[in-house]
Design an enzyme around this catalytic site. Structure first.
Site, PDB file in Angstrom:
ATOM      1  N   CYS A 117      36.191  42.730  38.862  1.00 23.07           N
ATOM      2  CA  CYS A 117      36.188  44.275  38.501  1.00 23.07           C
ATOM      3  C   CYS A 117      36.642  44.596  36.668  1.00 23.07           C
ATOM      4  CB  CYS A 117      37.442  45.071  38.877  1.00 23.07           C
ATOM      5  SG  CYS A 117      37.192  45.926  40.781  1.00 23.07           S
ATOM      6  N   ARG A 122      40.900  38.963  32.337  1.00 23.65           N
ATOM      7  CA  ARG A 122      41.464  38.280  33.293  1.00 23.65           C
ATOM      8  C   ARG A 122      41.624  36.834  33.531  1.00 23.65           C
ATOM      9  NH1 ARG A 122      39.533  41.242  38.704  1.00 23.65           N
ATOM     10  NH2 ARG A 122      41.561  40.464  39.400  1.00 23.65           N
ATOM     11  N   ARG A 400      33.836  47.266  48.468  1.00 21.17           N
ATOM     12  CA  ARG A 400      34.518  45.854  48.230  1.00 21.17           C
ATOM     13  C   ARG A 400      35.141  46.159  48.616  1.00 21.17           C
ATOM     14  NH1 ARG A 400      34.385  44.048  41.885  1.00 21.17           N
ATOM     15  NH2 ARG A 400      35.646  42.342  42.920  1.00 21.17           N
TER      16      ARG A 400
HETATM   17  N1  EPU Z   1      46.855  36.505  33.419  1.00 18.50           N
HETATM   18  C1  EPU Z   1      46.533  35.612  33.114  1.00 18.50           C
HETATM   19  N2  EPU Z   1      47.008  33.876  33.383  1.00 18.50           N
HETATM   20  C2  EPU Z   1      46.232  33.844  34.582  1.00 18.50           C
HETATM   21  C3  EPU Z   1      46.157  35.031  35.667  1.00 18.50           C
HETATM   22  C4  EPU Z   1      46.499  36.220  35.169  1.00 18.50           C
HETATM   23  O1  EPU Z   1      47.155  36.040  31.792  1.00 18.50           O
HETATM   24  O2  EPU Z   1      45.948  32.865  34.974  1.00 18.50           O
HETATM   25  C5  EPU Z   1      47.588  37.058  33.829  1.00 18.50           C
HETATM   26  C6  EPU Z   1      46.503  39.115  34.444  1.00 18.50           C
HETATM   27  O3  EPU Z   1      45.139  38.971  32.738  1.00 18.50           O
HETATM   28  C7  EPU Z   1      47.109  40.444  34.290  1.00 18.50           C
HETATM   29  C8  EPU Z   1      48.285  39.474  35.177  1.00 18.50           C
HETATM   30  O4  EPU Z   1      48.306  37.951  34.350  1.00 18.50           O
HETATM   31  O5  EPU Z   1      47.757  40.409  32.918  1.00 18.50           O
HETATM   32  C9  EPU Z   1      48.356  39.719  36.635  1.00 18.50           C
HETATM   33  O6  EPU Z   1      46.676  39.334  37.059  1.00 18.50           O
HETATM   34  P1  EPU Z   1      46.549  38.074  38.239  1.00 18.50           P
HETATM   35  O7  EPU Z   1      45.738  36.876  38.226  1.00 18.50           O
HETATM   36  O8  EPU Z   1      48.536  38.123  38.896  1.00 18.50           O
HETATM   37  O9  EPU Z   1      46.026  39.849  39.457  1.00 18.50           O
HETATM   38  P2  EPU Z   1      44.571  38.303  40.574  1.00 18.50           P
HETATM   39  O10 EPU Z   1      45.200  37.216  40.653  1.00 18.50           O
HETATM   40  O11 EPU Z   1      43.299  38.099  39.419  1.00 18.50           O
HETATM   41  C10 EPU Z   1      45.171  39.975  41.954  1.00 18.50           C
HETATM   42  C11 EPU Z   1      44.219  41.122  42.821  1.00 18.50           C
HETATM   43  C12 EPU Z   1      43.963  42.679  42.188  1.00 18.50           C
HETATM   44  C13 EPU Z   1      45.421  43.304  41.604  1.00 18.50           C
HETATM   45  C14 EPU Z   1      46.189  41.764  40.762  1.00 18.50           C
HETATM   46  C15 EPU Z   1      47.639  41.836  40.566  1.00 18.50           C
HETATM   47  C16 EPU Z   1      43.365  39.609  44.346  1.00 18.50           C
HETATM   48  C17 EPU Z   1      41.712  39.030  44.943  1.00 18.50           C
HETATM   49  N3  EPU Z   1      42.723  40.632  43.638  1.00 18.50           N
HETATM   50  O12 EPU Z   1      44.097  39.565  40.865  1.00 18.50           O
HETATM   51  O13 EPU Z   1      43.396  43.381  43.599  1.00 18.50           O
HETATM   52  O14 EPU Z   1      45.134  43.857  40.798  1.00 18.50           O
HETATM   53  O15 EPU Z   1      46.241  40.444  42.145  1.00 18.50           O
HETATM   54  O16 EPU Z   1      48.202  42.198  41.644  1.00 18.50           O
HETATM   55  O17 EPU Z   1      44.553  39.664  45.030  1.00 18.50           O
HETATM   56  C18 EPU Z   1      41.842  44.993  43.157  1.00 18.50           C
HETATM   57  O18 EPU Z   1      42.090  44.752  44.412  1.00 18.50           O
HETATM   58  O19 EPU Z   1      41.397  46.125  43.223  1.00 18.50           O
HETATM   59  C19 EPU Z   1      42.171  43.735  42.441  1.00 18.50           C
HETATM   60  C20 EPU Z   1      42.100  43.805  41.268  1.00 18.50           C
END
Ligand code: EPU
Length: 441
Positions: A117, A122, A400
């Site tokens: 998305c 990210r 999705r």
């Molecule tokens: N971030 C960093 N560095 C990294 C990883 C993340 O700076 O290496 C930052 C991101 O840019 C963001 C924050 O940390 O500002 C949190 O990101 P996170 O990594 O926790 O997000 P994600 O793991 O990519 C999951 C969910 C998302 C949800 C987020 C936050 C899954 C598959 N996706 O994403 O779900 O918004 O955690 O809770 O679990 C959704 O379902 O619509 C969705 C986007």
């Protein structure tokens, strides 16, 4: 072109089941790469993202089959592939969750940088830093991450990023550390219930993990993991979206198959809007007798209010009585829906990382564009409340993450249908996107 057509202004009432959680299902499917035997997963939701992950696993030598009873069985039929195909990984961010398991089990992983998305930057730096701390050699070649390790070794790893702990980063490092030699400690680990569910699946496979649900997870590495049977937890984001559909239509909605413990912060915010909430161990009922009251909110990592419900809250506040301020500390640029909500009459003012909303007595039907999964859900909520007809373009985003959303909302009394319409503007837009991709524009 498909559009979602909604005739708003109807009060929703009734009871609907909650499906399995997408964000638990995806890393759990990826973790089946670690299994020495077959796995059986119940309540795996039927979603585009789940199908993409199944295809990705297929390309990595895992046979994934949905059985006649709805459960999904996985079996590794070829343990050699280590390269994740770009066309699948680019479709969703969660594909990147195969990195940890591939590396731990097969000693090498080649995974393109993920798509997903469009909700702001990210990065994956914390994922990579964590795997490096476990002894992986990592290089980035073009848009591919190449990770290798003959045997990972336990380490203490801090998973804090600039906006809190990373959720899929925790999944990647956890699924690698379970097969490392010795002890690993994950500090500032994500506490989200979906990570707890992943950890419990790994425990069923024989992993030794303590501290799930806290920000310090410790892992004693083992040499082998077996197959396991597991039921995916219910989707708290889907459940809350359906409850908010009840709230915005001043209706009465029950979601069943979910414990209120997964949604404490959201239910408390809903109570402040004036909603009456009753719950049992496995159901939550919301009754909204009048227009909701405005409530300020900050989206934060668990146990805070989820960023995946921020867009839906903005929709609810757009129709609420009074003014509210909404901020998102996880994805500070996740506001594409604000512009679309404005087309429905919402009064939203964006100021850096926050939105100030002045609730209006009546949203009006309009044609809007879905830009990402949760933004689409917000537009559906606004459309349900709006007077007249709304059309949401590109509703495939909803597929999705929401299993049969139209069916569930229709069963609550909503007038919502997916229809095919001719849209020359959209065709021109698509054609120019293809031209850009082909380098012709
Ligand atoms: N971030 C960093 N560095 C990294 C990883 C993340 O700076 O290496 C930052 C991101 O840019 C963001 C924050 O940390 O500002 C949190 O990101 P996170 O990594 O926790 O997000 P994600 O793991 O990519 C999951 C969910 C998302 C949800 C987020 C936050 C899954 C598959 N996706 O994403 O779900 O918004 O955690 O809770 O679990 C959704 O379902 O619509 C969705 C986007």
């Amino acid at each position: 072109m498909d559009v979602l057509r909604i005739t708003g202004g109807r009060r929703l009432a009734g009871s609907v089941p909650v499906s399995g959680a997408k964000n638990a299902a995806l890393p759990i499917l990826a973790a089946t790469l670690l299994a020495g035997g077959d796995c059986l997963l119940a309540d795996l939701p039927e979603l585009t993202d789940v199908r993409t992950m199944a295809q990705l696993l297929g390309a990595l030598g895992v046979d994934v089959r949905r059985q006649s009873d709805g459960q999904v069985a996985t079996r590794i039929v070829d343990a050699r592939p280590t390269r994740a195909p770009r066309n699948l990984v680019r479709r969703m961010r969660a594909s990147f969750c195969v990195l940890g398991p591939l590396l731990a089990r097969r000693g090498r992983a080649v995974v393109p940088l993920p798509g997903g998305c469009l909700i702001g930057p990210r990065p994956i730096d914390v994922h990579l830093r964590g795997l490096q701390a476990l002894g992986a050699e990592i290089s980035i070649c073009g848009d591919h991450v190449i990770a290798t390790a003959s045997r990972l070794r336990g380490a203490t790893i801090d998973l804090l990023g600039p906006h809190g702990p990373t959720v899929t980063g925790t999944a990647n490092v956890l699924t690698a550390a379970v097969l490392a030699t010795g002890r690993s400690v994950l500090l500032n680990a994500a506490r989200e219930p979906e990570i707890v569910d992943l950890g419990e699946f790994l425990q069923r496979m024989g992993a030794k993990i303590c501290g799930l649900g806290t920000s310090a997870i410790s892992i004693e590495g083992v040499t082998h993991l077996q197959g396991a049977t597991h039921r995916i937890i219910p989707d708290r984001i889907e459940a809350a979206t359906l409850l908010m559909a009840g709230a915005i239509t001043e209706g009465e909605v029950t979601v069943h198959g979910i414990s209120p413990d997964l949604l404490e912060c959201v239910l408390s915010a809903l109570r402040q809007t004036g909603a009456q909430i009753e719950s049992s161990e496995s159901s939550i009922s919301l009754r909204m007798a009048a227009r909701p009251r405005a409530v300020d909110l900050v989206a934060e990592p668990f146990p805070g209010f989820p960023t995946d419900l921020q867009a839906q809250w903005l929709a609810l506040m757009s129709a609420a009585q009074g003014r509210s301020v909404i901020a998102d500390r996880v994805f500070t640029q996740r506001w594409a829906h604000a512009r679309q909500l404005a087309k429905l009459g919402a009064r939203i003012e964006r100021q850096r990382g926050t939105c100030r909303v002045t609730g209006v007595a009546e949203l009006r039907g309009a044609t809007v564009q879905a830009t990402d999964l949760r933004a689409s859900a917000a537009l559906v909520l606004a459309g349900l409340s709006a007077v007249g007809q709304s059309e949401i373009r590109r509703p495939h985003h909803l597929d999705r993450g929401y299993q049969r959303l139209e069916e569930k909302l229709s069963s609550l009394g909503a007038m919502i249908e997916r229809v095919q319409v001719d849209c020359p503007g959209e065709q021109r837009w698509r054609a120019s996107v293809l031209e850009v991709k082909a380098g012709r524009l």
